[in-house]
Motif scaffolding. Structure first.
Motif, PDB file in Angstrom:
ATOM      1  N   VAL A 171      11.667  14.425  -0.319  1.00 53.54           N
ATOM      2  CA  VAL A 171      12.627  14.812  -1.350  1.00 53.54           C
ATOM      3  C   VAL A 171      12.032  14.434  -2.701  1.00 53.54           C
ATOM      4  N   ASN A 172      11.871  15.419  -3.567  1.00 47.32           N
ATOM      5  CA  ASN A 172      11.429  15.186  -4.940  1.00 47.32           C
ATOM      6  C   ASN A 172      12.682  15.144  -5.821  1.00 47.32           C
ATOM      7  N   ARG A 173      12.945  13.984  -6.406  1.00 47.10           N
ATOM      8  CA  ARG A 173      14.114  13.831  -7.271  1.00 47.10           C
ATOM      9  C   ARG A 173      13.747  13.935  -8.750  1.00 47.10           C
ATOM     10  N   GLU A 174      12.629  14.575  -9.007  1.00 43.68           N
ATOM     11  CA  GLU A 174      12.174  14.928 -10.348  1.00 43.68           C
ATOM     12  C   GLU A 174      11.919  13.698 -11.209  1.00 43.68           C
ATOM     13  N   GLU A 175      11.693  13.934 -12.476  1.00 40.92           N
ATOM     14  CA  GLU A 175      11.318  12.872 -13.403  1.00 40.92           C
ATOM     15  C   GLU A 175      12.553  12.229 -14.027  1.00 40.92           C
ATOM     16  N   ALA A 176      12.319  11.131 -14.726  1.00 43.36           N
ATOM     17  CA  ALA A 176      13.433  10.405 -15.347  1.00 43.36           C
ATOM     18  C   ALA A 176      13.662  10.834 -16.789  1.00 43.36           C
ATOM     19  N   LEU A 177      12.844  11.757 -17.299  1.00 39.91           N
ATOM     20  CA  LEU A 177      13.028  12.322 -18.632  1.00 39.91           C
ATOM     21  C   LEU A 177      12.965  11.279 -19.738  1.00 39.91           C
ATOM     22  N   GLY A 178      12.388  10.121 -19.436  1.00 38.63           N
ATOM     23  CA  GLY A 178      12.347   9.068 -20.435  1.00 38.63           C
ATOM     24  C   GLY A 178      13.680   8.395 -20.682  1.00 38.63           C
ATOM     25  N   HIS A 234       6.929  11.292 -17.236  1.00 34.44           N
ATOM     26  CA  HIS A 234       7.188  12.572 -16.579  1.00 34.44           C
ATOM     27  C   HIS A 234       6.815  12.562 -15.098  1.00 34.44           C
ATOM     28  N   PHE A 235       6.386  11.435 -14.566  1.00 34.01           N
ATOM     29  CA  PHE A 235       6.073  11.370 -13.137  1.00 34.01           C
ATOM     30  C   PHE A 235       7.307  11.722 -12.315  1.00 34.01           C
ATOM     31  N   ASP A 236       7.107  12.497 -11.241  1.00 32.85           N
ATOM     32  CA  ASP A 236       8.195  12.816 -10.314  1.00 32.85           C
ATOM     33  C   ASP A 236       8.345  11.702  -9.282  1.00 32.85           C
ATOM     34  N   TYR A 237       9.573  11.493  -8.849  1.00 31.48           N
ATOM     35  CA  TYR A 237       9.876  10.471  -7.852  1.00 31.48           C
ATOM     36  C   TYR A 237       9.998  11.140  -6.482  1.00 31.48           C
ATOM     37  N   GLU A 283       0.845  -1.198   0.000  1.00 29.77           N
ATOM     38  CA  GLU A 283       0.000   0.000   0.000  1.00 29.77           C
ATOM     39  C   GLU A 283       0.873   1.239   0.000  1.00 29.77           C
ATOM     40  N   MET A 284       0.596   2.152  -0.926  1.00 31.28           N
ATOM     41  CA  MET A 284       1.374   3.369  -1.036  1.00 31.28           C
ATOM     42  C   MET A 284       0.923   4.359   0.030  1.00 31.28           C
ATOM     43  N   HIS A 287      13.748   3.105  -4.230  1.00 33.44           N
ATOM     44  CA  HIS A 287      12.417   2.756  -3.724  1.00 33.44           C
ATOM     45  C   HIS A 287      11.626   3.993  -3.275  1.00 33.44           C
ATOM     46  N   PRO A 288      11.135   4.759  -4.250  1.00 35.21           N
ATOM     47  CA  PRO A 288      10.367   5.968  -3.906  1.00 35.21           C
ATOM     48  C   PRO A 288       9.135   5.639  -3.070  1.00 35.21           C
ATOM     49  N   ALA A 289       8.774   6.581  -2.199  1.00 36.50           N
ATOM     50  CA  ALA A 289       7.547   6.428  -1.413  1.00 36.50           C
ATOM     51  C   ALA A 289       6.329   6.456  -2.319  1.00 36.50           C
ATOM     52  N   ARG A 290       6.416   7.245  -3.385  1.00 36.15           N
ATOM     53  CA  ARG A 290       5.342   7.289  -4.370  1.00 36.15           C
ATOM     54  C   ARG A 290       5.823   8.025  -5.602  1.00 36.15           C
TER      55      ARG A 290
END
Length: 322
Positions: free
Chosen positions: A286-293, A146-149, A2-3, A305-308
């Protein structure tokens, strides 16, 4: 699994709204601009607009990395950002492969805004505002690449648990193998950091996505002081071998705009990730931004292992997205 639920950030703490409070001064805002100012003209962004943008983002906080002046500024050479101030919102648009694209309004929404947007698309729409904006558009889709981690600060700092044991091992190997020290990025070492970024991109020729990122990070380092960023670097033999650059995005979220390490120094990526947080005031996220594809970036972000993942949506009126 569960997130975890995302905390409500619609009402930031009081210090985030008080002129000259630590959070406000961190963003370089001495006083808030009145939000009744109207300027019905599109203007190109410049460094002079940073206090204006910061005041709006402070007033209407969002955890998506798109909603920071730094993000707009460092990608401006590629995207050509413009803005307009209306009665109760800030509108931002940019160019994506020849098409005009809008960010979601920063502030209150009224029908006048959508008359201006016309047949253009709106991107980086926060999931929390989707229900408000969706009725004005015919189509909507998630833009997964484009989802942020988003990570818990404590998780990245302590690296507890079996899943992050490999990260701890790599940091230990780095600390044992090299004579190193940590320095905050400042005017004395900023040019060494820029030189390391140039060396890093030279190891990745022919990659268009990384080249675009390189242009953005070069601008980030060039205007580091004017953007009021914070960062840190690892030094080995008087040479910068890794660096991180970030800033406070909301009162409880740190955003990492860029992080690089020379691949010849094993464990340097893991070390700078942790050491920067050790020298930064702790917040919740901490937002480590997107992976840019970029597959390698996606793999690296997932390995912590991002929280969401912070979802981003694209909305458009009548035609298929490009």
């Amino acid at each position: 699994m569960e997130m975890p639920r995302q905390p409500n950030i619609s009402a930031p703490n009081e210090s985030a709204m008080i002129p000259n409070s630590p959070a406000t001064m961190f963003l370089g805002i001495a006083e808030f601009e009145p939000f009744c100012h109207v300027n019905f003209m599109w203007k190109e962004i410049s460094l002079d607009e940073k206090p204006l943008f910061d005041s709006w983002f402070q007033r209407f906080p969002c955890r998506l990395s798109d909603y920071s002046f730094t993000n707009c500024w460092i990608w401006n050479e590629e995207r050509h950002y413009h803005y307009m101030v209306l009665d109760h919102c800030l509108l931002i648009r940019y160019t994506d492969h020849g098409e005009t694209v809008y960010l979601m309004p920063v502030g209150d929404v009224d029908t006048q805004i959508f008359k201006m947007i016309g047949k253009n698309a709106m991107r980086a729409v926060d999931e929390n505002r989707l229900s408000t904006l969706r009725p004005y558009f015919q189509h909507a889709e998630e833009e997964q690449k484009h989802f942020d981690y988003l990570y818990r600060f404590e998780d990245l700092l302590k690296l507890h648990g079996n899943a992050l044991q490999p990260k701890r091992n790599l940091i230990h190997q780095f600390e044992e193998q090299y004579e190193w020290h940590y320095e905050p990025i400042d005017l004395n070492n900023r040019f060494k950091v820029s030189a390391m970024q140039e060396k890093w991109i030279s190891l990745h020729p022919g990659d268009a996505a990384l080249q675009e990122e390189h242009v953005a990070l070069t601008r980030c380092l060039k205007d580091f002081q004017a953007l009021k960023l914070m960062g840190g670097c690892l030094i080995v033999d008087d040479q910068v071998i890794a660096y991180t650059v970030g800033e406070l995005l909301t009162h409880d979220t740190l955003v990492i705009h860029g992080e690089k390490a020379l691949p010849s120094f094993k464990g340097a990526y893991q070390a700078i990730n942790q050491k920067f947080l050790e020298h930064t005031s702790q917040v919740a996220w901490v937002n480590r931004e997107e992976a840019l594809g970029i597959p390698s970036l996606e793999q690296a972000k997932q390995s912590y292992h991002p929280a969401r993942l912070l979802k981003k949506f694209k909305l458009w009126p009548s035609r298929q997205p490009s």
